[in-house]
Scaffold this active site. Structure first.
Site, PDB file in Angstrom:
ATOM      1  N   CYS A  96      -3.281 -11.706 -12.511  1.00 50.55           N
ATOM      2  CA  CYS A  96      -3.641 -13.026 -13.025  1.00 50.55           C
ATOM      3  C   CYS A  96      -2.613 -13.539 -14.035  1.00 50.55           C
ATOM      4  CB  CYS A  96      -4.997 -12.957 -13.714  1.00 50.55           C
ATOM      5  SG  CYS A  96      -6.261 -12.234 -12.678  1.00 50.55           S
ATOM      6  N   ARG A 107       3.651 -13.657 -10.231  1.00 46.24           N
ATOM      7  CA  ARG A 107       2.805 -12.506 -10.525  1.00 46.24           C
ATOM      8  C   ARG A 107       1.843 -12.211  -9.377  1.00 46.24           C
ATOM      9  NH1 ARG A 107       2.559 -11.536 -16.112  1.00 46.24           N
ATOM     10  NH2 ARG A 107       0.380 -10.903 -16.103  1.00 46.24           N
ATOM     11  N   TRP A 156      -5.849 -13.234  -9.345  1.00 48.61           N
ATOM     12  CA  TRP A 156      -5.549 -12.228  -8.330  1.00 48.61           C
ATOM     13  C   TRP A 156      -6.832 -11.409  -8.231  1.00 48.61           C
ATOM     14  CZ3 TRP A 156      -5.021  -6.839  -7.902  1.00 48.61           C
ATOM     15  CH2 TRP A 156      -4.235  -6.382  -6.830  1.00 48.61           C
ATOM     16  N   ASN A 171      -7.461 -12.173 -17.846  1.00 49.25           N
ATOM     17  CA  ASN A 171      -6.642 -11.254 -17.052  1.00 49.25           C
ATOM     18  C   ASN A 171      -7.021  -9.848 -17.496  1.00 49.25           C
ATOM     19  OD1 ASN A 171      -4.674  -9.775 -15.746  1.00 49.25           O
ATOM     20  ND2 ASN A 171      -3.003 -10.444 -17.060  1.00 49.25           N
ATOM     21  N   GLY A 172      -7.451  -9.024 -16.547  1.00 51.18           N
ATOM     22  CA  GLY A 172      -7.855  -7.659 -16.893  1.00 51.18           C
ATOM     23  C   GLY A 172      -9.106  -7.284 -16.130  1.00 51.18           C
ATOM     24  N   GLU A 226      13.157   4.297  -2.060  1.00 57.19           N
ATOM     25  CA  GLU A 226      13.225   2.908  -2.496  1.00 57.19           C
ATOM     26  C   GLU A 226      13.563   1.976  -1.329  1.00 57.19           C
ATOM     27  OE1 GLU A 226      12.181   1.409  -4.876  1.00 57.19           O
ATOM     28  OE2 GLU A 226      13.286  -0.468  -5.051  1.00 57.19           O
ATOM     29  N   LYS A 268      11.224  -1.126  -0.221  1.00 59.73           N
ATOM     30  CA  LYS A 268      11.745  -2.504  -0.180  1.00 59.73           C
ATOM     31  C   LYS A 268      11.417  -3.146   1.158  1.00 59.73           C
ATOM     32  CE  LYS A 268      12.178  -3.448  -3.285  1.00 59.73           C
ATOM     33  NZ  LYS A 268      11.957  -2.649  -4.453  1.00 59.73           N
ATOM     34  N   GLU A 285       7.364  -3.555   1.770  1.00 56.25           N
ATOM     35  CA  GLU A 285       6.574  -4.457   0.926  1.00 56.25           C
ATOM     36  C   GLU A 285       6.829  -5.935   1.235  1.00 56.25           C
ATOM     37  OE1 GLU A 285       7.169  -4.170  -3.358  1.00 56.25           O
ATOM     38  OE2 GLU A 285       9.284  -3.740  -3.088  1.00 56.25           O
ATOM     39  N   HIS A 293       8.737  19.188   9.903  1.00 56.31           N
ATOM     40  CA  HIS A 293       7.440  19.805   9.584  1.00 56.31           C
ATOM     41  C   HIS A 293       6.292  18.865   9.936  1.00 56.31           C
ATOM     42  CE1 HIS A 293       9.369  23.262   7.769  1.00 56.31           C
ATOM     43  NE2 HIS A 293      10.211  22.422   7.194  1.00 56.31           N
ATOM     44  N   LYS A 343       3.379  -8.922  -9.183  1.00 58.55           N
ATOM     45  CA  LYS A 343       4.597  -8.466  -9.854  1.00 58.55           C
ATOM     46  C   LYS A 343       4.280  -7.416 -10.910  1.00 58.55           C
ATOM     47  CE  LYS A 343       8.932  -8.427 -11.040  1.00 58.55           C
ATOM     48  NZ  LYS A 343       9.785  -7.588 -10.170  1.00 58.55           N
TER      49      LYS A 343
HETATM   50  C1  AGP Z   1       8.540  -2.677  -6.259  1.00 67.79           C
HETATM   51  O1  AGP Z   1       9.300  -3.613  -5.622  1.00 67.79           O
HETATM   52  C2  AGP Z   1       7.327  -3.191  -6.940  1.00 67.79           C
HETATM   53  N1  AGP Z   1       7.495  -4.397  -7.598  1.00 67.79           N
HETATM   54  C3  AGP Z   1       6.550  -2.131  -7.702  1.00 67.79           C
HETATM   55  O2  AGP Z   1       6.597  -0.919  -7.029  1.00 67.79           O
HETATM   56  C4  AGP Z   1       6.949  -1.903  -9.184  1.00 67.79           C
HETATM   57  O3  AGP Z   1       8.160  -1.226  -9.264  1.00 67.79           O
HETATM   58  C5  AGP Z   1       5.808  -1.123  -9.874  1.00 67.79           C
HETATM   59  O4  AGP Z   1       4.628  -1.861  -9.781  1.00 67.79           O
HETATM   60  C6  AGP Z   1       6.117  -0.797 -11.307  1.00 67.79           C
HETATM   61  O5  AGP Z   1       6.225  -1.948 -12.087  1.00 67.79           O
HETATM   62  P1  AGP Z   1       6.837  -1.886 -13.531  1.00 67.79           P
HETATM   63  O6  AGP Z   1       8.266  -1.449 -13.381  1.00 67.79           O
HETATM   64  O7  AGP Z   1       6.721  -3.274 -14.075  1.00 67.79           O
HETATM   65  O8  AGP Z   1       6.045  -0.885 -14.314  1.00 67.79           O
END
Ligand code: AGP
Length: 608
Positions: free
Chosen positions: A2, A27, A75, A101-102, A481, A485, A488, A504, A603
């Site tokens: 949010c 976000r 969200w 937010n929370g 990673e 990428k 997602e 395995h 985000k």
């Molecule tokens: C990756 O592209 C994501 N945005 C996600 O995995 C992100 O790295 C993770 O949520 C951690 O966020 P932060 O670095 O703000 O703690």
């Protein structure tokens, strides 16, 4: 997660609120709304869907009168995305409106309590409890009432409250959820993040947990947890609106990929002096480091992937047992932490709920916490014992790129710094490594300039159903990673495996035409990696390798090969990740995905 914006001043607030919400859209959200105090009455406009729904309904805010208001992008956590579940939520009588937010953890209990007291709930949200509870305890003094309400609430919140008894102020409070206060000329703001208000002011103060702020147009008053008014430090943001805008690029993600050379330069170069690493805010003495018997690296998502690479780097440079852990696991698994444990916390936002909890747990157990953080003034930056900032600038795209790269750079800087203190490297080794770190921005620039090769690979494979990433040691760390990428933002199923682990079980998923991306920059294990490439090819896989320039052996085994400049063996992830980021980006772009705001993602994950 949010996003919250609040405004009080002389101007019509609705257009400002909408503009602010737009800048928080990165976000992630599924609905939006605002509450504005107009002629002593609270007017609420909210709707499921994109902000454009709200913009159309209010003609970009121009049809809503009033110069004091709070707004929100939601969200969904409790209850599906819908008009009624959108924020703001109002109390039974309509006297109060709240945005939140929370997560309120004891909301069921409070909902039952309030229902028994005669309150009727309109939504399925936990937030509505806040609105009714404020009304239930209201004694004519909103600040006093908030103390009482906060004592009843368990959970996390950044909260904005509008009350029709207060036509010239509104209130906000935070606990375990980010909220900043923007200080303007004759106008003041609250927001979940700086970009929302940067157009109007660069002066901000960061609220601490359990602090209440009352905003009027000419002043803000902050109360601490004991109810005393306090003077807050006012910080000046050193980047501008343009940094948080697309600047001609189609997507923030692409802009941020292209900014990586500069971000790395800003993160690395000021910290190299006379061939040594100098970390201004970090004081780790040799005596302390000699006493350390264990290092933990704790983070979530991509930051965790930095940690996986960091484990190899730290163990090799510092010679201390290093364990990398997901914050959501670490916080609940009774980790063995003592005053001889050093914990490295990594987070772009500095507000990830699990990472914050893991950091607090590590500190509670007596460990010393160094954080690697991008957002200045964030909770992790403030609460860790020492902080090493990644000077990546604002990162807006949900899929992290420049933050990952600068976190990795910080991991190298920290590793070399610790090895300097412990005298682990010879002069020649130190010189070679520091020179290689210094050269990373240029090498990254070179890879970016050859991006058409990656674009071609994306055009060839964008229709894939499954894509595997395999690697060994640091190539494995970066494979994690690369896979994240891709999945997602393009929604293609993808998994990353340590190449030696494939047989395995996972190798049974390889069939004719399956793309296997194989970073193979590690010289020591190169032959073993070639064997793994042969194994998957024998089962029909098409292999796209990523290797160091000059490596001709790989071209004989792989179907395709992308090359990156040669660097120090510990630094290869910084280069190998670039074609992987570009590959994910181009695949998602060809598929027409919503690259900057991938479905279901946010985000900054500020709830557990
Ligand atoms: C990756 O592209 C994501 N945005 C996600 O995995 C992100 O790295 C993770 O949520 C951690 O966020 P932060 O670095 O703000 O703690």
């Amino acid at each position: 997660m949010c996003g919250i914006v609040g405004y009080i001043g002389k101007r019509q607030c609705a257009p400002i609120l909408l503009d602010g919400l737009g800048r928080l859209a990165y976000r992630g959200y599924d609905s939006a709304g605002m509450a504005v105090l107009t002629e002593g009455k609270i007017q609420v406009i909210k709707a499921k869907g994109r902000l454009s729904v709200l913009e159309e309904r209010t003609k970009n805010g121009t049809t809503v009168e009033g110069s004091i208001g709070i707004a929100h992008t939601r969200w969904a956590t409790h209850g599906e995305p819908s008009d009624v579940n959108s924020h703001p939520h109002i109390s039974q009588s309509g006297k109060f409106a709240v945005v939140h937010n929370g997560i309120i953890e004891n909301y069921r209990k409070l909902r039952t309590f309030l229902t028994e007291k005669g309150f009727t709930f309109m939504s399925e949200t936990d937030t509505e409890v806040f609105a009714h509870l404020i009304e239930y305890y209201y004694n004519g003094n909103l600040v006093e009432t908030m103390w009482k309400v906060m004592r009843k609430i368990e959970g996390s919140y950044a909260l904005g409250v509008l009350c029709d008894d207060y036509p010239d102020s509104f209130l906000a409070v935070r606990k375990d959820s980010p909220l900043i206060v923007g200080i303007g000329e004759g106008e003041n703001f609250i927001a979940s993040d700086v970009p929302a208000i940067l157009k109007y002011t660069k002066k901000v103060c960061y609220l601490e947990d359990n602090e209440i702020v009352v905003l009027k147009k000419d002043n803000v008053t902050v109360y601490n947890a004991d109810g005393e008014t306090i003077d807050k430090e006012i910080c000046t943001i050193n980047w501008d609106v343009a940094s948080a805008e697309k600047g001609g690029y189609e997507h923030f993600m692409f802009k941020e990929i292209m900014e990586q050379s500069k971000a790395l330069q800003d993160t690395i170069h000021p910290r190299i002096k006379d061939g040594e690493i100098v970390l201004d805010n970090i004081v780790l003495t040799s005596e302390y480091l000699n006493s350390v018997d264990k290092i933990f690296i704790v983070a979530c998502g991509s930051a965790y992937h930095v940690g996986v690479a960091g484990k190899y780097v730290i163990e090799s440079l510092v010679g201390k047992p290093t364990e990398v852990d997901l914050a959501s696991e670490f916080r609940y698994r009774n980790p063995i932490v003592t005053d001889r444990t050093l914990i490295i916390i990594i987070s772009q936002s500095g507000e990830t709920a699990d990472t914050i909890a893991a950091m607090r747990e590590a500190k509670r157990l007596g460990g010393r916490v160094i954080s690697i953080v991008n957002v200045v003034g964030s909770t992790i930056a403030k609460e860790s014992d020492e902080v090493l900032y990644t000077w990546a600038g604002p990162e807006i795209a949900v899929a992290t790129t420049k933050a990952y790269s600068t976190q990795l750079a910080c991991m190298y800087l920290l590793g070399i710094y610790m090895s300097q203190k412990l005298g682990k490297l010879s002069d020649a080794e130190q010189k070679a490594l520091v020179a290689a770190v210094k050269a990373l921005p240029e090498a990254v620039e070179k890879i970016l300039s050859c991006r058409e090769n990656v674009q071609f690979m994306a055009s060839r494979f964008y229709n894939s159903k499954n894509i595997f990433f395999i690697g060994r040691n640091l190539d494995y760390a970066v494979a994690l990673e690369g896979s994240l990428k891709l999945k997602e933002i393009s929604y293609i199923h993808s998994e990353a495996y340590a190449a030696g682990e494939l047989k395995h079980g996972t190798i049974s998923l390889i069939e004719d035409g399956t793309l296997v991306v194989a970073p193979a920059t590690g010289e020591r294990l190169f032959d073993k990696m070639l064997s793994n490439i042969r194994e998957v090819k024998a089962r029909g896989a098409v292999v796209m390798a990523i290797a160091a320039e000059g490596n001709t052996a790989i071209a004989e085994e792989a179907d395709y090969c992308l090359y990156v400049p040669k660097t120090h063996p510990l630094l290869t992830p910084s280069l190998t990740v670039i074609p992987m980021q570009l590959f994910g980006y181009y695949v998602a772009s060809i598929k027409g995905c919503d690259i900057d705001k991938p479905r279901n993602l946010a985000k900054s994950v500020t709830v557990e």
